[in-house]
Design a protein around this motif. Structure first.
Motif, PDB file in Angstrom:
ATOM      1  N   PHE A 240      35.368  32.727  52.195  1.00  9.03           N
ATOM      2  CA  PHE A 240      36.052  33.934  52.641  1.00  9.03           C
ATOM      3  C   PHE A 240      36.461  33.792  54.101  1.00  9.03           C
TER       4      PHE A 240
ATOM      5  N   THR B 192      42.351  39.195  45.800  1.00  6.61           N
ATOM      6  CA  THR B 192      42.304  38.256  46.924  1.00  6.61           C
ATOM      7  C   THR B 192      41.619  38.871  48.139  1.00  6.61           C
TER       8      THR B 192
ATOM      9  N   ARG C  72      39.668  36.032  50.170  1.00  9.95           N
ATOM     10  CA  ARG C  72      39.250  34.797  49.504  1.00  9.95           C
ATOM     11  C   ARG C  72      40.308  33.726  49.764  1.00  9.95           C
TER      12      ARG C  72
END
Length: 362
Positions: free
Chosen positions: A196, A224, A236
């Motif tokens: 992340f 996302t 992400r």
């Protein structure tokens, strides 16, 4: 196509071209990179002590700045020139000045990369113009050396004195050395953790954070991005470094329309400046300050309100406008209210609960 039809099409095209700019409205969108930064990608401050030589008798008066002679004595001893302590204290070095050297180490800076430095006199030097900074170590908050600075000082000011008269333009006791330091140690800058990357908004705002999430998910795919709070957004990202850099570049250039934050009025009593955003409004109130009195009437059905400003001379000004602070400030300025009066009125309105805004004094 006959001439009549051709003429009609040309006229239609001209009308369409003229109407196009009128129909286009400004988007007022901002890029994500202008609203948020990536967690961990930051500047680092560097500082060091240095000696500038080569001045034209405008350096420190060393009898009043003993640290200059001490620094020169230490430097000369490292170069094989040994002076007795009593000799070092008697040095009269009018072409030498002690300075503090500061710089900003940008993120991802690598050894060998040049950075700009600023030198500022800490003694009583009259001018740093024409001087040369000797090799100086620049340290970070952890005490480690991250860069080494040296070079000719660039001073934007100029001065002259004669017969007791003195003329100075701009500042002579500080200057810059473009590319004057070389990075010697890199600072690790991780791009995210555990797959992340975290974007941090410049200001905490839940609406803007949600718009950032929506824009990223719409462009990069659902799931996302997710908002962790009103300031941080977790994204992400790909594991491959090259793909991650390209991915973050696309995200930074996404456009969103941020929400205007809370109503705020920022005042500076030292300069008399007042800055407000468009969310600022006023409730019905009456204010008297010195020779001025302000009355803001109730909101009218059509959306306007009466704002009356009265001065002791008996003049009365009626303004048909919405009950917002901008109109009141405009009326006060029209009557010649000074900034101190305006600041006092704003504080009184806030204390009375009539000013619908956060009043910040800087």
């Amino acid at each position: 196509m006959n001439k009549k039809n051709g003429k009609w099409f040309r006229q239609a095209a001209m009308l369409a071209a003229l109407a196009l700019p009128m129909g286009m409205q400004p988007a007022f969108a901002e890029r994500i990179k202008d609203l948020a930064s990536i967690q961990g990608v930051r500047n680092n401050q560097l500082i060091g002590y240095g000696i500038i030589v080569g001045l034209d008798n405008t350096g420190d008066q060393t009898t009043q700045t003993p640290f200059t002679t001490q620094a020169m004595g230490n430097m000369l001893s490292q170069m094989g020139v040994n002076l007795a302590p009593e000799q070092a204290t008697k040095l009269q070095l009018k072409n030498v000045a002690a300075v503090m050297v500061t710089a900003v180490l940008p993120p991802f800076a690598k050894p060998g990369q040049p950075i700009d430095v600023t030198v500022s006199s800490i003694g009583n030097a009259k001018s740093l113009r024409g001087g040369t900074l000797l090799m100086s170590q620049l340290k970070g908050a952890d005490g480690q050396v991250y860069a080494v600075a040296q070079g000719n000082v660039l001073v934007g000011g100029v001065g002259a004195s004669s017969g007791g008269s003195k003329v100075t333009v701009n500042h002579l006791s500080a200057g810059r050395i473009p590319g004057g330091a070389t990075v010697e140690r890199a600072v690790s800058t991780p791009l995210g953790q555990g797959g992340f990357v975290y974007f941090e908004l410049a200001g905490s705002d839940f609406s803007t954070a949600q718009k950032v999430v929506d824009a990223i998910n719409k462009s990069m795919g659902p799931g996302t991005a997710q908002a962790l709070d009103g300031r941080r957004v977790a994204v992400r990202a790909p594991d491959d470094p090259d793909a991650r850099v390209s991915f973050l570049g696309r995200i930074e250039n996404l456009d969103i329309k941020p929400e205007i934050g809370m109503a705020k009025v920022v005042v500076n009593p030292r300069t008399g400046s007042v800055v407000m955003n468009q969310k600022v409004t006023l409730d019905a109130c009456a204010v008297a300050h010195g020779s001025l009195s302000v009355v803001v009437g109730e909101q009218q059905p059509g959306g306007g309100a009466d704002v009356q400003v009265k001065q002791d001379a008996g003049s009365l000004m009626n303004i048909k406008a919405g009950a917002n602070l901008a109109d009141v400030v405009k009326a006060l300025n029209a009557l010649g209210a000074n900034p101190l009066d305006l600041l006092a009125i704003l504080q009184a309105m806030k204390a009375a609960g009539a000013l619908r805004a956060d009043l910040e004094i800087i």
